[in-house]
Design a protein around this motif. Structure first.
Motif, PDB file in Angstrom:
ATOM      1  N   ARG A 156     -29.896  -2.474  22.642  1.00  0.00           N
ATOM      2  CA  ARG A 156     -28.622  -2.308  21.934  1.00  0.00           C
ATOM      3  C   ARG A 156     -27.497  -1.895  22.880  1.00  0.00           C
ATOM      4  O   ARG A 156     -26.340  -2.262  22.670  1.00  0.00           O
ATOM      5  CB  ARG A 156     -28.802  -1.331  20.774  1.00  0.00           C
ATOM      6  N   GLU A 196     -26.485  -5.154  24.410  1.00  0.00           N
ATOM      7  CA  GLU A 196     -25.649  -5.908  23.475  1.00  0.00           C
ATOM      8  C   GLU A 196     -24.208  -5.414  23.514  1.00  0.00           C
ATOM      9  O   GLU A 196     -23.260  -6.203  23.517  1.00  0.00           O
ATOM     10  CB  GLU A 196     -26.197  -5.776  22.048  1.00  0.00           C
ATOM     11  N   VAL A 253     -25.115 -12.181  21.962  1.00  0.00           N
ATOM     12  CA  VAL A 253     -25.539 -11.015  22.733  1.00  0.00           C
ATOM     13  C   VAL A 253     -26.973 -10.586  22.433  1.00  0.00           C
ATOM     14  O   VAL A 253     -27.654 -10.029  23.295  1.00  0.00           O
ATOM     15  CB  VAL A 253     -24.579  -9.823  22.538  1.00  0.00           C
ATOM     16  N   HIS A 254     -27.469 -10.845  21.223  1.00  0.00           N
ATOM     17  CA  HIS A 254     -28.835 -10.439  20.884  1.00  0.00           C
ATOM     18  C   HIS A 254     -29.847 -11.172  21.767  1.00  0.00           C
ATOM     19  O   HIS A 254     -30.731 -10.553  22.371  1.00  0.00           O
ATOM     20  CB  HIS A 254     -29.127 -10.709  19.408  1.00  0.00           C
ATOM     21  N   ALA A 262     -29.584 -10.049  25.411  1.00  0.00           N
ATOM     22  CA  ALA A 262     -30.163  -8.715  25.607  1.00  0.00           C
ATOM     23  C   ALA A 262     -31.684  -8.782  25.619  1.00  0.00           C
ATOM     24  O   ALA A 262     -32.343  -8.029  26.351  1.00  0.00           O
ATOM     25  CB  ALA A 262     -29.673  -7.766  24.523  1.00  0.00           C
ATOM     26  N   CYS A 322     -24.931  -0.720  18.136  1.00  0.00           N
ATOM     27  CA  CYS A 322     -24.752  -2.017  18.773  1.00  0.00           C
ATOM     28  C   CYS A 322     -23.595  -2.731  18.087  1.00  0.00           C
ATOM     29  O   CYS A 322     -23.075  -2.247  17.072  1.00  0.00           O
ATOM     30  CB  CYS A 322     -26.044  -2.830  18.674  1.00  0.00           C
ATOM     31  N   GLU A 372     -30.691 -10.807  13.140  1.00  0.00           N
ATOM     32  CA  GLU A 372     -30.168 -11.089  14.469  1.00  0.00           C
ATOM     33  C   GLU A 372     -30.967 -12.168  15.201  1.00  0.00           C
ATOM     34  O   GLU A 372     -30.524 -12.685  16.226  1.00  0.00           O
ATOM     35  CB  GLU A 372     -30.116  -9.803  15.298  1.00  0.00           C
TER      36      GLU A 372
END
Length: 234
Positions: free
Chosen positions: A82, A85, A99-100, A103, A128, A166
């Protein structure tokens, strides 16, 4: 590609159990299999190994829960994920929906030193970009209801996007483009319940109207706000 393939071995199971627990789910092997997209026999074998390692416990009802050691391990991975992210979104300007996955690729390469520097650089964030709490930040995730269960005429504020959602990049892009992000105030103008079809919510977000099926809205955690409250921005 399954989440197991994207993360390092059994830590993926610890993260899955932690996430399902945080969403209030009863954690059974079948739910873990669905979340990780692996076979149920594979989950059963791995859970047995995690029990032997003292990272999870499994009761007579076959519910699975993290031990203290297992929770610490899960929180280490989730905290780095997180934070990454937040860094990828806030500092590098990556798309909110991307971004998930990015990451996921980076989280196991982050050392405790880099983790601490990230925390300092980002100003000690508590969530996040999707609103989920960063373990160890001291932030207590507020209780919320689901947008998909909200009645017509209600005014709500988006608290967070479920971690389970996500994994679906298209769904995240839909939420982002519609303005359904943490902090957004949403008015449920109408709710259509048509037998044999998915319930559809007609939403007003700022100056736009959005039609969202309940199957998507069930992943958005909200809190009701009084009509007199000022609209807030994320």
């Amino acid at each position: 590609m399954s989440r197991v393939a994207k993360t390092h071995g059994m830590e993926a199971y610890l993260v899955a159990i932690y996430t399902l627990e945080a969403e209030g789910d009863v954690v059974l092997s079948a739910r873990i299999a669905d979340y990780l997209r692996v076979s149920r026999p594979t989950v059963t074998q791995t859970v047995h190994r995690l029990v032997a390692m003292g990272l999870v416990v499994s009761g007579k009802s076959k519910e699975v829960a993290l031990t203290e050691s297992g929770r610490i391990r899960a929180e280490q991975v989730i905290r780095r994920h997180r934070l990454l992210e937040r860094w990828l979104s806030d500092e590098l300007g990556l798309d909110w929906a991307d971004v998930h996955a990015e990451a996921d690729r980076l989280e196991h390469a982050v050392s405790p030193l880099v983790e601490q520097r990230l925390m300092e650089k980002l100003g000690y964030p508590t969530t996040c970009p999707h609103g989920n709490a960063i373990p160890g930040s001291g932030y207590r995730q507020p209780y919320g209801n689901l947008l998909g269960d909200t009645l017509s005429g209600t005014r709500v504020q988006v608290v967070r996007i479920s971690e389970q959602a996500e994994e679906n990049m298209e769904l995240l892009r839909l939420f982002h483009s519609s303005g359904l992000i943490p902090g957004a105030v949403v008015h449920i103008a109408r709710r259509e319940d048509i037998p044999g079809r998915d319930v559809e919510l007609h939403l007003i977000i700022g100056n736009q109207t959005v039609n969202l099926p309940r199957s998507a809205a069930k992943w958005i955690v909200i809190q009701e706000v009084p009509e007199t409250s000022a609209t807030t921005e994320p």
